[in-house]
Design a protein around this motif. Structure first.
Motif, PDB file in Angstrom:
ATOM      1  N   UNK A 135       0.833  -1.210   0.000  1.00 19.84           N
ATOM      2  CA  UNK A 135       0.000   0.000   0.000  1.00 19.84           C
ATOM      3  C   UNK A 135       0.868   1.261   0.000  1.00 19.84           C
ATOM      4  N   UNK A 136       1.965   1.225   0.723  1.00 23.00           N
ATOM      5  CA  UNK A 136       2.879   2.372   0.726  1.00 23.00           C
ATOM      6  C   UNK A 136       3.510   2.548  -0.652  1.00 23.00           C
ATOM      7  N   UNK A 137       3.905   1.438  -1.277  1.00 27.76           N
ATOM      8  CA  UNK A 137       4.461   1.517  -2.637  1.00 27.76           C
ATOM      9  C   UNK A 137       3.455   2.129  -3.604  1.00 27.76           C
ATOM     10  N   UNK A 138       2.188   1.769  -3.450  1.00 27.58           N
ATOM     11  CA  UNK A 138       1.138   2.323  -4.306  1.00 27.58           C
ATOM     12  C   UNK A 138       1.035   3.839  -4.144  1.00 27.58           C
ATOM     13  N   UNK A 222       4.101  -9.960 -13.712  1.00 26.24           N
ATOM     14  CA  UNK A 222       2.831 -10.693 -13.597  1.00 26.24           C
ATOM     15  C   UNK A 222       1.775 -10.077 -14.511  1.00 26.24           C
ATOM     16  N   UNK A 223       2.173  -9.735 -15.724  1.00 25.43           N
ATOM     17  CA  UNK A 223       1.263  -9.074 -16.655  1.00 25.43           C
ATOM     18  C   UNK A 223       0.132 -10.022 -17.072  1.00 25.43           C
ATOM     19  N   UNK A 303       1.712  -1.312 -12.422  1.00 23.75           N
ATOM     20  CA  UNK A 303       2.875  -1.652 -11.591  1.00 23.75           C
ATOM     21  C   UNK A 303       2.446  -2.310 -10.276  1.00 23.75           C
ATOM     22  N   UNK A 304       1.149  -2.349 -10.039  1.00 24.80           N
ATOM     23  CA  UNK A 304       0.638  -2.934  -8.799  1.00 24.80           C
ATOM     24  C   UNK A 304       0.818  -4.450  -8.794  1.00 24.80           C
ATOM     25  N   UNK A 305       1.011  -5.057  -7.617  1.00 27.45           N
ATOM     26  CA  UNK A 305       1.066  -6.527  -7.546  1.00 27.45           C
ATOM     27  C   UNK A 305      -0.262  -7.170  -7.959  1.00 27.45           C
TER      28      UNK A 305
END
Length: 549
Positions: A135-138, A222-223, A303-305
């Motif tokens: 969440x911080x990365x987002x 993980x596209x 770029x999100x997991x």
């Protein structure tokens, strides 16, 4: 927040934008968790002087309101938080007790934390929760909103573009937007001008849209676009997890066609559909799902997991879009704001007429689904994701093409169809003025009805000042055998252009109507002087607006 609003809030059982603290003698330590959470999520009110016990609230007041207020504001300005948090504060007296209310806005510089990044919080329901690393990365990615996928995919080249996808895209453009200027370019210029490539390398957005899967996975491991069909109303309502799951495809362009084919079969389509997902007649339910799909692909945080996903249940369809919205959803809808997370991907969908010219298309999604199913899609907006849910239990479906004049809703539907068919103003300047004027004449009837419905006063002023009436339009305007048009008609055509795209420039309008820039300026001044239109904002950044009164 007024005193009455405060008391009303205290009667609520749950809230996301409101938090009370006793703070009788000093600021409680967990107040900074709430400041962080509100700043990182959607903003909210922090109230000092109210004690909560379970679902009961007791207004105790604060002993020294001036000290509490100064301590709070000085701490915020003193470096406890990693960024400055602007606040609005109010003071209320209730039953002799002083209550302090501080409004904490959502920050443009997320993540907001106190002392260290480990103290980053977000708001979930009515409580504060420590943010996860993901969440911080987002939040950090949101600081580069609208720019990340415009960066270069270092180490790529033309060889990383899928030839079949590129050919299919160009063919699609030539058939569905034949007048757009990009059709004239050779391959190199085409790739450069649409920013699929920048110099010798691909952009990340261009790679996602038309690239080879093997290359895409070097940058997006993980596209995928996940689409599942689930035989039940929920996961707990089914014995098997799914009956269909979408295979892996090369890029977003190929995923679009595979997803649209599955979605097309899930709505009651009353009219024939083309293989590319275009209706040959009005089909609002399909239009709503197509718009939702394109919005998901355009605005996802790639770029999100998490990956974009579609869940097709027996009674509803859910679109999950990783990545929050840049502004509150009501502001995006109300102001028709265009703030794409992925500008290159957005443009690539737009120039083949699969996306709206401005904004998120949220109004169109809502309107079309309401017309089809008599229900509104539900938007569940979180700080790092958006879910759009469409109920499939049909109530009052629209089975025939709406006719102008039947109702205000059908007239609005018809006007939105006109807007889509007319296309992008900037690209319209590439057409001949004769063709543009003919197309504008063809929408006289819809426009006059739309004007009467939405801008009655402006329509009345047109009649009084220029004699422009529906009867005159039928009698004098729209004579397709004549290329020339009167001053009154050109002024009327300019008004249509303003409604189609309110930030149209005099240069664009002059090319479309085949008159000089000075003539357009004169028309604008005349319409403005007669109280029909008004200029909002500066000459360079503003826009035209039809006056409501």
């Amino acid at each position: 927040m007024t005193k009455d609003e405060l008391i009303l809030k205290l009667s609520d059982l749950e809230w996301e934008d409101f938090e009370v603290k006793s703070a009788k003698g000093e600021i409680p330590k967990d107040a900074w968790e709430t400041v962080s959470a509100f700043s990182n999520t959607s903003g909210g009110w922090l109230i000092f002087g109210v004690k909560q016990t379970g679902k009961k609230f007791e207004i105790q007041g604060v002993n020294n309101p001036e000290k509490i207020e100064q301590d709070f504001l000085n701490t915020i300005r003193g470096g406890k938080l990693n960024v400055f948090v602007p606040t609005r504060q109010e003071k209320h007296t209730i039953d002799g007790n002083t209550v302090l209310a501080f409004y904490i806005p959502v920050s443009k510089n997320k993540p907001v934390y106190y002392n260290s990044p480990a103290n980053t919080f977000i708001r979930r329901g009515s409580s504060d929760h420590r943010a996860t690393k993901e969440e911080i990365d987002s939040m950090y990615r949101d600081q580069t909103f609208g720019t990340k996928t415009s960066e270069i995919a270092t180490g790529t080249s033309r060889a990383d573009i899928n030839d079949t996808s590129l050919s299919r895209y160009r063919d699609y453009m030539s058939r569905f937007n034949p007048t757009v200027s990009y059709n004239r370019y050779g391959e190199t210029d085409f790739l450069q001008k649409l920013r699929i490539m920048d110099g010798e390398q691909c952009t990340l957005g261009g790679l996602l849209f038309l690239g080879k899967r093997d290359t895409i996975e070097r940058y997006f491991p993980d596209f995928r676009i996940d689409l599942l069909e689930i035989p039940g109303t929920s996961y707990t309502d089914t014995k098997v997890r799914y009956t269909f799951r979408l295979d892996e495809y090369e890029n977003l362009w190929e995923y679009y066609f595979e997803c649209i084919a599955r979605l097309k079969s899930k709505v009651d389509v009353a009219f024939k559909m083309g293989n590319e997902g275009f209706a040959t007649d009005v089909s609002p339910g399909f239009d709503a799902l197509r718009e939702a799909l394109v919005n998901m692909l355009m605005h996802s945080d790639h770029f999100s997991p998490a990956c974009p996903r579609i869940r097709i249940f027996t009674n509803h369809i859910e679109f999950y879009n990783p990545g929050g919205m840049p502004k509150p959803i009501e502001e995006l809808k109300g102001k028709d704001i265009s703030l794409p997370r992925n500008p290159i991907i957005t443009k690539l969908f737009r120039v083949v007429k699969l996306a709206e010219n401005a904004g998120y298309g949220l109004d169109n999604i809502e309107f079309n689904w309401k017309a089809y199913n008599n229900t509104q899609p539900v938007f569940d907006v979180d700080f790092d994701s958006v879910i759009v849910k469409f109920e499939l239990e049909q109530k009052t479906a629209v089975k025939e093409k709406p006719e102008v004049g039947d109702s205000s809703e059908k007239l609005r539907f018809k006007w939105e169809e006109v807007r889509r068919n007319f296309g992008v103003i900037a690209e319209r300047t590439q057409k001949s003025s004769e063709e543009n004027i003919a197309d504008l004449r063809g929408i006289y009837g819809v426009f006059t009805g739309y004007l009467e419905l939405n801008f009655g006063k402006a329509s009345e002023k047109l009649r009084n000042n220029f004699g422009i009436t529906s009867e005159r339009i039928r009698r004098e305007f729209g004579k397709s055998s004549e290329n020339k048009s009167s001053t009154h008609e050109r002024m009327f055509l300019l008004l249509i252009l303003i409604v189609l795209e309110n930030n149209i420039t005099a240069e664009q309008a002059s090319k479309i109507l085949n008159v000089s820039n000075r003539t357009i300026e004169t028309y604008l001044s005349t319409l403005k002087d007669n109280g029909i239109i008004d200029r909002i904002g500066s000459r360079k950044e503003g826009y035209w607006q039809i006056k409501q009164s």
